[in-house]
Design an enzyme around this catalytic site. Sequence first.
Site, PDB file in Angstrom:
ATOM      1  N   TYR A  74      -1.967  -4.147  -5.211  1.00  0.00           N
ATOM      2  CA  TYR A  74      -2.795  -4.144  -3.935  1.00  0.00           C
ATOM      3  C   TYR A  74      -4.370  -4.191  -4.106  1.00  0.00           C
ATOM      4  CZ  TYR A  74      -4.219  -3.018   0.982  1.00  0.00           C
ATOM      5  OH  TYR A  74      -4.643  -2.889   2.050  1.00  0.00           O
ATOM      6  N   GLU A 118      -7.843  -8.602   2.350  1.00  0.00           N
ATOM      7  CA  GLU A 118      -6.668  -7.872   1.691  1.00  0.00           C
ATOM      8  C   GLU A 118      -5.861  -8.853   0.866  1.00  0.00           C
ATOM      9  OE1 GLU A 118      -3.700  -4.883   3.685  1.00  0.00           O
ATOM     10  OE2 GLU A 118      -2.874  -6.903   3.846  1.00  0.00           O
TER      11      GLU A 118
END
Length: 356
Positions: A95, A182
Amino acid sequence: MNLLEYEAKGFLDRYGVVIPKATLLKLGDTPPKAPVVLKSQVHSGGRGKLGGVKLVQHQADVEKNLDAVFGLTINGEKPSSVLAEEMLDIKHEYYLALMINRSRGRIELVAHLQGGVEIEDQAGFLRLDQADGKLYRAGDKKLPIDLALSEYYGLEDKQFLLGEIVDSLYKCFVQQDATLLEINPLVLTTDGRLVAGDCKMIVDDSAIFRHPDWSFEAEPSSANFVELDSLGTVATVANGAGLAMATVDAVKSAGLVPANFLDIGGGATVESILNAFREIVKFPAVNAIIINIFGGIVRCDEVAKAIIEAQQQIEGLPSLYIRLSGTNAEEAKALLAKNQLTLYDNLNQSLEALKS
Ligand code: GDP
Ligand code: MN
């Protein structure tokens, strides 16, 4: 403004972050070659769990999976396109995100060792703050981010590459006035590449004046229609609750009877305007429609096209009194004029025209 995955990945590509090879498919396009990943282009996340991401190994399964993804409504939205991507051979999912930390007034990098789905439930994020134009680990002013991140990810051999990815993301974030960028997952492939498997990007609507090139698919907004008077003579169509209320008030102040309140939401599309017109023609006494739309991220010329198309599709529509202002209002005026429609510069003018 929340971007679709393919729009966000378009920016990643422009700034040099590796994305999977992909084709954007519209309904009815030729099915792609297997193996392929089919991804529903809707604005909400968590598509994987809801059936909006299909990994298809065999050619025989491509068509039915493509139909399934096109047909699936996810959180109230049906995709207008499906992204067909090369299937990645995933070794690990990380992530990686940049976001604005409002309380500290800084851009913050957030990383997690375990990317993929349900990241929100996990603890153990690495957070790094941007100080003096470089990225450092929080509380540690000596350790540059590429080093910190590669150590954290256990990818010491990819320190340089990770540094480049963060640099590119940072440039993209700042130059495109993002509030969130993101990558989840950032994929490490079995052949050692780092690829942005998914991307979520939110840009600041207020910065649109700096970005004449911005053109994004509007997020569907749920319209809010309230009947006020079944015998009202003037119907109203506006975007934004405040503008919709002000429009109803102005109709009343002009001595007319408003039939309804309608906030069609942020994006004025052919669909939202058609739906508005369909509701309005049910009122027996309505003889005029006041359209009052402020074009911010939706451009007035796009709204004008939607009005023209919707008007052509609906029989027996009362006369339209249109006030549009904001981005591309001049182009909208020209388009409407070609279709014998007048664009009024303000609401008073359109009400005066209606009364005369
Ligand atoms: P989201 O559910 O909307 O976040 O969609 P993602 O694009 O993040 O996909 C969800 C999950 O599907 C990923 O975390 C992966 O586990 C899996 N996935 C997506 N693309 C691929 C791929 O090319 N290969 C493999 N093996 N898995 C994939
Ligand atoms: Mn994802």
